[in-house]
Design an enzyme around this catalytic site. Structure first.
Site, short mmCIF file in Angstrom:
data_model
loop_
_atom_site.label_atom_id
_atom_site.label_comp_id
_atom_site.label_asym_id
_atom_site.label_seq_id
_atom_site.Cartn_x
_atom_site.Cartn_y
_atom_site.Cartn_z
N ARG A 15 53.71 -53.47 -60.27
CA ARG A 15 53.79 -54.82 -60.83
C ARG A 15 52.77 -55.07 -61.93
NH1 ARG A 15 53.83 -58.55 -55.55
NH2 ARG A 15 52.94 -56.68 -54.60
N LYS A 22 46.25 -49.17 -60.70
CA LYS A 22 45.94 -50.58 -60.50
C LYS A 22 44.46 -50.82 -60.25
CE LYS A 22 47.21 -52.65 -56.66
NZ LYS A 22 47.97 -53.41 -55.65
N ASN A 385 25.75 -43.07 -97.52
CA ASN A 385 25.42 -42.03 -96.53
C ASN A 385 26.55 -41.04 -96.27
OD1 ASN A 385 26.93 -44.13 -95.36
ND2 ASN A 385 26.21 -43.64 -93.31
N ALA A 422 16.29 -53.76 -109.83
CA ALA A 422 17.62 -54.29 -109.54
C ALA A 422 18.68 -53.56 -110.36
CB ALA A 422 17.65 -55.78 -109.84
#
Length: 461
Positions: A15, A22, A385, A422
């Site tokens: 079921r 189960k 990476n 930057a």
């Protein structure tokens, strides 16, 4: 005398409509079978036998090294299943608990009370019962006028009168061990199911004039057996409420416990606060003063004292004290953030260690990196990476300042207190105190923009 235990875990559970056995379906982080085994362990049984059958190797793997196993090749009923334990337990003196592996809500305290009742009343068998508002589908406990147990009758075999009885059999019993295995030799398949019912031994004991008792659970919820996904959801809800209540009584604040899901092995210290829609999985541990906001998901991670997790996901990682994570950060497995680290919005950390005081405020990916203390990652920084075949590491020293929109191509080492301008792409190691600029050279073409259609001068013509 010694305690023994038999756990019934051989059924397929059709079921459930699942390829998984189960008893291996999970409730609050562990399988139903593990819940049952933990409760049974409260009895300190001298021997435990788990009856396996359907996909037995998968079931045995869950409790490997913790129990004996007996194989039920054919599922011919509960009585037949218990017989499979005879080789281990058949000749022993003591009392034996028999319990189904799909009853995850039963507590160790209730099982102790059941065994104590059995011993104190000198019963040959004691049935764990409960009173059900709707007993349909359960075996009924039939008593005589003096309240003595006469028999257990299954739903399909019950008369109209017997079906009105509200006291039900939970499927958990304690037996005199020797008498149990003697009686099992006498049961037959003369019933609606054509199976060997374990419950038939009750009638055998009564006919022999032996004392059979029943101990009623105080909380009906503990009796729930899970046969389908709907019952599984009920068990999950009951267990979640039980877990959350325990944490609240230990000093944890839940803003909305109904929407907070916590696995059974999670540890939470006092003065932790959890908003609604928080999920804590596996062996996660939260130290005192932690705050976790709505929508956060933590799995198998350790969060240090007074850290704050906001709308973020953390997996298999360690977070130090006074750390802030999020909003919308993702800390992937095998990562470590030391004290005072800040990982902000849309930052991903994978397999990396960040030293104390390091900050990655936003829009940054840090992968396979060893990062020192007090490092500053500007927005848009990426550690490259992976080259499509292999992963490579990046090492960043203490006090490094990384300008926004920088790309660090591993393998790479950045020395202490270095400065990365930057917009740089860094492909070579940078020495301590060095300044690295990896930009393309800017070229200006005076008046060139006039050639393009978007320019206002072109539109006027």
């Amino acid at each position: 005398m010694s305690n023994y235990a038999i756990i019934l875990a051989a059924g397929k559970g059709t079921r459930m409509k699942s390829d998984l056995p189960k008893v291996l379906h999970k409730v609050s982080g562990i399988s139903m079978l593990e819940h049952v085994f933990r409760s049974v362990s409260a009895l300190n049984p001298a021997q435990t036998v788990t009856i396996v059958g359907h996909q037995s190797e998968m079931v045995e793997e869950v409790l490997a090294g913790q129990t004996n196993f007996a194989l039920q090749k054919e599922q011919l009923g509960t009585g037949h299943a218990v017989r499979m334990a005879e080789e281990v337990l058949g000749n022993l003196e003591g009392q034996t608990l028999v319990i189904a592996g799909d009853t995850p809500l039963i507590t160790g305290e209730s099982l102790k009370s059941l065994v104590d009742f059995h011993i104190n009343h000198k019963n040959v068998a004691t049935i764990l019962t409960a009173e059900a508002d709707n007993p349909f589908g359960y075996g009924r406990v039939v008593r005589n006028a003096d309240g003595e147990v006469l028999k257990i009758v299954e739903q399909k075999d019950a008369s109209d009168f017997e079906q009105q009885i509200k006291e039900i059999n939970t499927g958990t019993y304690v037996f005199d061990n020797r008498r149990l295995f003697e009686a099992l030799k006498e049961i037959t398949t003369d019933n609606a199911q054509g199976e060997y019912y374990l419950t038939d031994v009750i009638g055998i004991f009564r006919q022999a004039g032996e004392k059979v008792g029943a101990y009623m659970l105080r909380n009906f919820e503990e009796s729930l057996g899970v046969n389908d996904r709907y019952a599984l959801s009920i068990a999950e809800n009951v267990m979640r409420n039980r877990i959350n209540k325990g944490h609240m009584l230990n000093g944890v604040t839940f803003q909305n416990p109904a929407t907070t899901s916590i696995d059974i092995d999670v540890e939470i210290a006092g003065d932790v606060e959890l908003e609604g829609q928080v999920t804590l999985r596996g062996k996660t541990k939260l130290e005192t003063g932690v705050y976790v906001s709505a929508g956060s998901y933590l799995q198998d991670s350790h969060i240090g004292a007074n850290s704050r997790i906001t709308h973020s996901m953390i997996e298999e990682s360690t977070i130090g004290q006074n750390v802030t994570v999020g909003p919308y950060a993702h800390i992937r497995p095998d990562s470590s953030l030391a004290d005072e680290v800040h990982v902000g919005n849309f930052v991903e950390v994978k397999g990396s260690c960040l030293g104390a005081g390091t900050k990655a405020g936003h829009l940054t990916y840090i992968g396979n990196s060893e990062v020192g203390q007090n490092v500053n990652f500007g927005a848009g920084t990426i550690t490259v990476n992976y080259d499509g075949q292999s992963k490579y590491g990046t090492t960043i020293g203490d006090g490094v300042f990384i300008g926004s929109n920088s790309t660090l191509v591993a393998p790479l080492t950045i020395g202490d207190h270095a400065l990365l301008a930057a917009g740089s792409t860094i492909t070579s190691d940078v020495p301590e105190d060095g300044l690295a600029l990896g930009r393309s050279r800017q070229v200006n073409k005076d008046g060139y923009a006039v050639r393009f259609p978007h320019h206002p001068a072109r539109k006027e013509n």
